[in-house]
Motif scaffolding. Structure first.
Motif, PDB file in Angstrom:
ATOM      1  N   LEU A 153       1.549   9.223  -1.470  1.00  0.00           N
ATOM      2  CA  LEU A 153       0.483   9.219  -0.476  1.00  0.00           C
ATOM      3  C   LEU A 153       0.934   9.926   0.801  1.00  0.00           C
ATOM      4  CD1 LEU A 153      -0.669   5.557  -1.021  1.00  0.00           C
ATOM      5  CD2 LEU A 153      -1.891   7.618  -1.710  1.00  0.00           C
ATOM      6  N   ILE A 197      -1.787   6.363  -8.406  1.00  0.00           N
ATOM      7  CA  ILE A 197      -1.946   7.185  -7.217  1.00  0.00           C
ATOM      8  C   ILE A 197      -0.652   6.970  -6.428  1.00  0.00           C
ATOM      9  CG2 ILE A 197      -3.241   7.612  -5.108  1.00  0.00           C
ATOM     10  CD1 ILE A 197      -4.895   8.150  -7.595  1.00  0.00           C
ATOM     11  N   SER A 198       0.116   8.035  -6.260  1.00  0.00           N
ATOM     12  CA  SER A 198       1.407   7.922  -5.591  1.00  0.00           C
ATOM     13  C   SER A 198       1.582   9.077  -4.609  1.00  0.00           C
ATOM     14  CB  SER A 198       2.537   7.921  -6.627  1.00  0.00           C
ATOM     15  OG  SER A 198       2.526   9.131  -7.354  1.00  0.00           O
ATOM     16  N   LEU A 218      -9.837   3.957  -1.174  1.00  0.00           N
ATOM     17  CA  LEU A 218      -8.714   4.332  -0.307  1.00  0.00           C
ATOM     18  C   LEU A 218      -9.113   5.359   0.745  1.00  0.00           C
ATOM     19  CD1 LEU A 218      -5.853   4.655  -2.971  1.00  0.00           C
ATOM     20  CD2 LEU A 218      -6.455   2.667  -1.554  1.00  0.00           C
ATOM     21  N   LEU A 257      -9.199   8.618   0.413  1.00  0.00           N
ATOM     22  CA  LEU A 257      -8.476   9.885   0.330  1.00  0.00           C
ATOM     23  C   LEU A 257      -9.463  11.037   0.188  1.00  0.00           C
ATOM     24  CD1 LEU A 257      -5.510   8.953  -2.062  1.00  0.00           C
ATOM     25  CD2 LEU A 257      -5.596   8.884   0.446  1.00  0.00           C
ATOM     26  N   ASP A 287       0.820  -1.224   0.000  1.00  0.00           N
ATOM     27  CA  ASP A 287       0.000   0.000   0.000  1.00  0.00           C
ATOM     28  C   ASP A 287       0.851   1.271   0.000  1.00  0.00           C
ATOM     29  OD1 ASP A 287      -2.603  -1.227  -0.009  1.00  0.00           O
ATOM     30  OD2 ASP A 287      -2.203  -1.845   2.050  1.00  0.00           O
ATOM     31  N   SER A 328       1.900   2.776  -3.170  1.00  0.00           N
ATOM     32  CA  SER A 328       1.289   3.503  -4.285  1.00  0.00           C
ATOM     33  C   SER A 328       0.544   2.489  -5.132  1.00  0.00           C
ATOM     34  CB  SER A 328       2.331   4.280  -5.108  1.00  0.00           C
ATOM     35  OG  SER A 328       3.271   3.405  -5.677  1.00  0.00           O
ATOM     36  N   ASN A 341      -4.042  13.091   4.066  1.00  0.00           N
ATOM     37  CA  ASN A 341      -5.030  12.166   3.508  1.00  0.00           C
ATOM     38  C   ASN A 341      -5.176  12.385   2.005  1.00  0.00           C
ATOM     39  OD1 ASN A 341      -6.763   9.978   3.847  1.00  0.00           O
ATOM     40  ND2 ASN A 341      -8.543  11.320   3.798  1.00  0.00           N
ATOM     41  N   SER A 342      -4.022  12.445   1.349  1.00  0.00           N
ATOM     42  CA  SER A 342      -4.008  12.806  -0.063  1.00  0.00           C
ATOM     43  C   SER A 342      -3.004  11.963  -0.829  1.00  0.00           C
ATOM     44  CB  SER A 342      -3.643  14.289  -0.214  1.00  0.00           C
ATOM     45  OG  SER A 342      -2.331  14.522   0.282  1.00  0.00           O
ATOM     46  N   GLY A 343      -3.030  12.136  -2.129  1.00  0.00           N
ATOM     47  CA  GLY A 343      -2.081  11.479  -3.013  1.00  0.00           C
ATOM     48  C   GLY A 343      -1.948  12.288  -4.286  1.00  0.00           C
ATOM     49  N   GLU A 382      -0.331  10.461   4.667  1.00  0.00           N
ATOM     50  CA  GLU A 382      -1.271  10.129   5.731  1.00  0.00           C
ATOM     51  C   GLU A 382      -1.739  11.403   6.438  1.00  0.00           C
ATOM     52  OE1 GLU A 382      -1.195   7.609   9.851  1.00  0.00           O
ATOM     53  OE2 GLU A 382      -0.066   6.815   8.153  1.00  0.00           O
ATOM     54  N   ALA A 431      -9.591   6.131  -5.573  1.00  0.00           N
ATOM     55  CA  ALA A 431      -8.841   6.819  -4.518  1.00  0.00           C
ATOM     56  C   ALA A 431      -9.769   7.358  -3.436  1.00  0.00           C
ATOM     57  CB  ALA A 431      -8.007   7.954  -5.112  1.00  0.00           C
TER      58      ALA A 431
END
Length: 184
Positions: free
Chosen positions: A90, A87-88, A128, A130, A66, A68, A95-97, A92, A124
């Motif tokens: 990331l 989606i890379s 995920l 995000l 987890d 990317s 809360n974005s990518g 925490e 995403a």
């Protein structure tokens, strides 16, 4: 996340890279390096099977842990490999990518990048969880900028020294997506 994951859209099938994608990936890059190399430093005429093997292996590890989420893009009707999205970067805390994409030259200007990006953005936000995606483009990459806008991304700013290209920091255009842009 499992490597048997798949997204299906009206015209596309997106899934994590498999070892069987090696030759298709090399062919797409070799056929498209002139169009892609101004924006992607790794996209060179010398890109070969070893490079593709390393990329596929790294991508599979990214999915497993987890880190990317890179997805190979295939045209559903022909099963032709046409590009990649991911989606890379990331975060925490945020809360974005970051959403990235490229499409082989022969498949450009047909809306495939937009269709893939909308599907990956939904993944995403819905899977995920995000709450923000960023798209960063080179100042001169009009095709990528048009794709960002077609996905309903909002232009935010010219970000100074946002992209490193050939060991030199250059400005980039920053676009963002939030769930309401895609899902709402």
């Amino acid at each position: 996340m499992k490597l048997d994951f798949e997204l299906v859209t009206e015209r596309l099938r997106l899934r994590p890279y498999k070892n069987a994608d090696l030759f298709s990936l090399v062919e797409a890059i070799q056929d498209s390096h002139a169009a892609l190399s101004p924006w992607l430093t790794w996209c060179t005429p010398q890109y070969n099977q070893d490079d593709a093997h390393e990329w596929i292996h790294a991508s599979q590890q990214n999915w497993r842990y987890d880190i990317s989420y890179e997805l190979a893009i295939f045209e559903r009707e022909t099963d032709e490999f046409i590009g990649s999205t991911a989606i890379s970067n990331l975060s925490e805390i945020g809360n974005s990518g970051e959403l990235g994409y490229w499409v082989r030259e022969s498949a450009q200007r047909r809306g495939f990048a937009t269709e893939a990006c909308v599907a990956v953005s939904q993944f995403a936000f819905q899977t995920l969880g995000l709450t923000r995606l960023e798209i960063v483009t080179h100042l001169g990459n009009l095709a990528s900028q048009r794709t960002a806008l077609a996905c309903r991304a909002q232009f935010e700013c010219t970000a100074r020294n946002r992209i490193v290209m050939h060991d030199k920091a250059v400005n980039g255009l920053l676009f963002s997506l939030i769930p309401a842009d895609i899902i709402g």
